[in-house]
Design an enzyme around this catalytic site. Structure first.
Site, PDB file in Angstrom:
ATOM      1  N   SER A 124     -43.489 -35.978  56.023  1.00 15.25           N
ATOM      2  CA  SER A 124     -43.791 -34.596  55.654  1.00 15.25           C
ATOM      3  C   SER A 124     -45.287 -34.295  55.545  1.00 15.25           C
ATOM      4  O   SER A 124     -46.000 -34.362  56.523  1.00 15.25           O
ATOM      5  CB  SER A 124     -43.064 -34.277  54.353  1.00 15.25           C
ATOM      6  N   HIS A 125     -45.761 -34.051  54.336  1.00 16.27           N
ATOM      7  CA  HIS A 125     -47.142 -33.628  54.116  1.00 16.27           C
ATOM      8  C   HIS A 125     -48.056 -34.811  53.802  1.00 16.27           C
ATOM      9  O   HIS A 125     -49.215 -34.610  53.474  1.00 16.27           O
ATOM     10  CB  HIS A 125     -47.170 -32.629  52.967  1.00 16.27           C
ATOM     11  N   ASP A 300     -47.215 -27.892  57.133  1.00 17.61           N
ATOM     12  CA  ASP A 300     -47.443 -29.312  56.881  1.00 17.61           C
ATOM     13  C   ASP A 300     -47.043 -30.132  58.106  1.00 17.61           C
ATOM     14  O   ASP A 300     -46.685 -29.576  59.152  1.00 17.61           O
ATOM     15  CB  ASP A 300     -46.688 -29.778  55.623  1.00 17.61           C
ATOM     16  N   ASP A 302     -44.508 -31.872  59.183  1.00 19.21           N
ATOM     17  CA  ASP A 302     -43.225 -31.661  59.864  1.00 19.21           C
ATOM     18  C   ASP A 302     -42.815 -30.193  59.905  1.00 19.21           C
ATOM     19  O   ASP A 302     -41.683 -29.866  60.254  1.00 19.21           O
ATOM     20  CB  ASP A 302     -42.128 -32.515  59.220  1.00 19.21           C
ATOM     21  N   ASP A 304     -42.104 -27.861  57.786  1.00 20.37           N
ATOM     22  CA  ASP A 304     -41.152 -27.141  56.932  1.00 20.37           C
ATOM     23  C   ASP A 304     -41.857 -26.390  55.813  1.00 20.37           C
ATOM     24  O   ASP A 304     -41.317 -25.438  55.265  1.00 20.37           O
ATOM     25  CB  ASP A 304     -40.042 -28.069  56.382  1.00 20.37           C
ATOM     26  N   ARG A 305     -43.090 -26.794  55.493  1.00 24.14           N
ATOM     27  CA  ARG A 305     -43.827 -26.059  54.460  1.00 24.14           C
ATOM     28  C   ARG A 305     -44.692 -24.967  55.069  1.00 24.14           C
ATOM     29  O   ARG A 305     -45.033 -25.029  56.253  1.00 24.14           O
ATOM     30  CB  ARG A 305     -44.751 -27.009  53.696  1.00 24.14           C
ATOM     31  N   LYS A 400     -36.129 -26.070  54.618  1.00 21.70           N
ATOM     32  CA  LYS A 400     -37.109 -24.993  54.530  1.00 21.70           C
ATOM     33  C   LYS A 400     -37.802 -24.877  55.870  1.00 21.70           C
ATOM     34  O   LYS A 400     -37.733 -25.794  56.681  1.00 21.70           O
ATOM     35  CB  LYS A 400     -38.081 -25.242  53.396  1.00 21.70           C
TER      36      LYS A 400
HETATM   37  C1  G6P Z   1     -40.054 -32.080  49.424  1.00 23.73           C
HETATM   38  C2  G6P Z   1     -38.766 -31.362  49.326  1.00 23.73           C
HETATM   39  C3  G6P Z   1     -38.929 -30.104  48.532  1.00 23.73           C
HETATM   40  C4  G6P Z   1     -39.508 -30.398  47.190  1.00 23.73           C
HETATM   41  C5  G6P Z   1     -40.728 -31.236  47.310  1.00 23.73           C
HETATM   42  C6  G6P Z   1     -41.072 -31.725  45.945  1.00 23.73           C
HETATM   43  O1  G6P Z   1     -40.986 -31.320  50.116  1.00 23.73           O
HETATM   44  O2  G6P Z   1     -38.272 -31.057  50.598  1.00 23.73           O
HETATM   45  O3  G6P Z   1     -37.700 -29.468  48.411  1.00 23.73           O
HETATM   46  O4  G6P Z   1     -39.867 -29.232  46.521  1.00 23.73           O
HETATM   47  O5  G6P Z   1     -40.500 -32.336  48.129  1.00 23.73           O
HETATM   48  O6  G6P Z   1     -42.018 -32.690  46.012  1.00 23.73           O
HETATM   49  P1  G6P Z   1     -42.431 -33.508  44.742  1.00 23.73           P
HETATM   50  O7  G6P Z   1     -43.534 -34.357  45.252  1.00 23.73           O
HETATM   51  O8  G6P Z   1     -42.880 -32.493  43.726  1.00 23.73           O
HETATM   52  O9  G6P Z   1     -41.205 -34.256  44.287  1.00 23.73           O
HETATM   53 ZN    ZN Z   2     -42.624 -31.227  55.102  1.00 21.06          ZN
END
Ligand code: G6P
Ligand code: ZN
Length: 583
Positions: A124-125, A300, A302, A304-305, A400
């Site tokens: 992801s990010h 981000d 992937d 989704d953000r 998302k």
């Molecule tokens: C991922 C999930 C989100 C969630 C986030 C929380 O991106 O897909 O649904 O809000 O993680 O991340 P954290 O680092 O706060 O657990």
């Molecule tokens: Zn992501």
């Protein structure tokens, strides 16, 4: 047809393969250890029912980060050996997380097949590269992340695994060329279909939004646009959608070539990491001095953000979902029949609650993690949802969706400016947000992140906050001693959620302190980090008086911030005098 054999490889359990909020995320160095990926993939196959593996069609792709290409070849060989009938791979192994969800739900293969699940390769990010992170998660036939029942089973399997199956002699598949490669195995034919990463997703977006009205907005000389993919997979969609379909200038795309290491950056769309975009939008100290565009957004790794910005203006994700919900029916054709309901995660501000109340919509507050929304959507109870963590989306898929959020905002801008593009003054992003505050009140909101804190210290800090909650009188004594100008704490708990669809209960989802005036402090440990612990502190204050909704948010929240830091003994426990990131 090239034939392959199945080899049973002996292996033994490897510690620490418990999937977090969004799958298994570790340093690349961890993933490339012998059998590490193989153990996890076989444990996943073993956690699924037989018909979801044997004869099934599965998607394998991701954000293109370092190690993805090797991982894809390994998973293809293991899928073949486990009796999977077909693997679909996005060209060059690229598919955004929302696109994977769309592909599972919508795509029909060249032979009429449909997918029943996917391995998404992403962290992801988190940054990418040989010294950074890799990740893998499994999504189910509804297009959403595997539920806890499955991820728990995967983890249990990783603790007892003894062997995995692999077609060692299957040649590597060329994933750069679109087409189908067929192989013959002990159980019959096995195909790998490489397909265009964007087409299915683009088609879905065109069925949701009025592309013609967005095109008019983007081509108006009054409007200007900028999109930063932070070298993530969003780049593979941005050019197709924003430039080819909607007529934006190529120069409006920043960092839109996907890279294995995200150009060395941190592919997280927030005010700290999306530096170039932030500067271009005239925010922060590094503003270039040129007139910023009217609209800017980032994604981000992937995709989704999303982060949405106006000219010199930041839209908090909590406001963003509220504003999308408030305008969806008028501005987005997909929602023209009305919203089935709306939802937010617990730490997300209550801006959406106020919209739901005003518009008489069903409303849900769920724990952090997109999977909780998926259940509501599958049951037809939720159309639009969002999280403070820069995630916004709808029931068009079960993830998302960063580009969807941008198209939603462009749709709202197009709708608000219908009569304005030829004559009249442009209604800007900032105008829309300020108007929203004037109507619904404003939720001042900020999040402090303390990244890579010692895990033991983080646990102690949280335990101390829970302990304090046993006496509100004591808490109020401490709070008033810190700042007498904040209101009283009227409730303290650890958030617990009972899923209205399947009745499952999720405990310990964040520590809450609720104040008499509607303010909130929330403390949570991140579930997505790969090293140490990350403490998140969420601070929120509601202001109904329209004459007071225009303040600087850090200034408005200063008293509550001070209370939060002192009450939690943040510096004492963590040794940190300041957060790593403030959003
Ligand atoms: C991922 C999930 C989100 C969630 C986030 C929380 O991106 O897909 O649904 O809000 O993680 O991340 P954290 O680092 O706060 O657990
Ligand atoms: Zn992501």
């Amino acid at each position: 047809m090239v034939r392959f054999n199945v080899t049973r490889k002996l292996t033994s359990p490897i510690d620490g393969q418990k999937p977090g909020t969004s799958g298994l995320r570790k340093k690349v160095k961890v993933f490339i250890q012998p059998n590490y990926l193989e153990n996890f993939v076989q444990s996943t196959f073993n956690a699924l029912t037989a018909e979801k593996v044997r004869g099934a069609t599965l998607v394998v792709s991701g954000d293109g980060r370092y190690y993805s290409k090797d991982a894809i070849q390994i998973i293809v060989k293991m899928a073949a050996a486990n009796g999977v009938r077909r693997i679909w791979v996005g060209q060059n192994g690229l598919l955004s997380t929302p696109a994977v969800s769309a592909v599972i739900r919508e795509r029909v293969g060249v032979d009429g097949s449909r997918a029943s699940g996917a391995f998404i390769l992403t962290a992801s990010h988190n940054p990418g590269g040989p010294n950074e992170d890799f990740g893998i998660k499994y999504n189910m036939e509804n297009g959403g992340p595997a539920p806890e029942g499955i991820t728990d089973k995967i983890y249990e399997n990783t603790k007892s695994i003894k062997e995995y199956l692999i077609a060692e002699d299957l040649p590597n598949v060329d994933i750069s060329a679109i087409g189908v490669s067929s192989f013959g195995g002990p159980e019959g034919q096995f195909d790998v279909e490489v397909f265009d990463s964007a087409s299915d997703y683009v088609k879905l977006m065109k069925s949701i939004f009025d592309f013609e009205s967005i095109r008019k907005l983007l081509s108006s000389p009054k409007f200007s646009f900028c999109y930063d993919a932070l070298h993530g997979v969003a780049g593979a969609y941005a050019k197709r959608i924003f430039v080819e379909e909607l007529g934006a200038q190529e120069s409006s795309l920043l960092n839109c070539v996907p890279k294995e290491d995200f150009g060395g950056g941190h592919p997280d769309p927030n005010l700290t990491y999306a530096k170039e975009l932030v500067a271009r939008m005239g925010l922060g100290k590094s503003s270039s001095g040129e007139e910023p565009p009217e609209f800017g957004a980032a994604a981000d790794g992937d995709a989704d953000r999303n982060m949405v910005l106006g000219k010199r203006f930041f839209v908090t994700p909590s406001d963003s979902v509220a504003i999308i919900a408030a305008n969806a029916v008028e501005a987005i054709p997909y929602f023209s029949a009305g919203l089935k309901g709306v939802a937010r995660s617990m730490p997300t501000s209550a801006a959406l609650d106020v919209v739901a109340k005003n518009l008489n919509l069903k409303f849900f507050e769920v724990p952090t993690g997109w999977k909780f929304f998926g259940n509501l959507m599958d049951a037809g109870m939720c159309s639009v949802c969002g999280e403070e963590s820069f995630g916004t989306g709808s029931d068009h898929i079960r993830e998302k969706d960063g580009i969807w959020a941008v198209l939603a905002w462009l749709s709202i801008l197009a709708y608000k400016n219908k009569g304005n593009l030829d004559g009249g003054k442009l209604v800007t992003v900032e105008d829309i947000v300020r108007q929203h505050w004037a109507t619904y009140g404003r939720h001042y909101y900020t999040r402090y992140d303390y990244e890579n804190v010692d895990a033991g210290a983080a646990k102690e800090l949280m335990a101390n906050l829970v302990k304090l909650q046993s006496s509100l009188a004591e808490v109020n004594g401490i709070v008033q001693g810190i700042r007498s100008d904040v209101s009283k704490v009227v409730h303290g708990d650890e958030f617990e959620y009972k899923d209205p669809v399947d009745g499952s209960i999720s405990k310990h989802q964040g520590i809450r302190y609720l104040f008499e005036d509607g303010s909130r402090l929330v403390f949570r440990l991140s579930g997505t980090g790969s090293e140490g612990a990350t403490i998140r502190l969420y601070i929120e204050q509601y202001e109904k008086d329209p004459s007071k909704t225009g303040r600087d948010s850090q200034e408005a929240l200063a008293p509550l911030v001070e209370v939060a830091l002192k009450l939690s003994k943040m510096q004492e426990f963590t040794g940190r005098s300041a957060p790593t990131v403030i959003t």
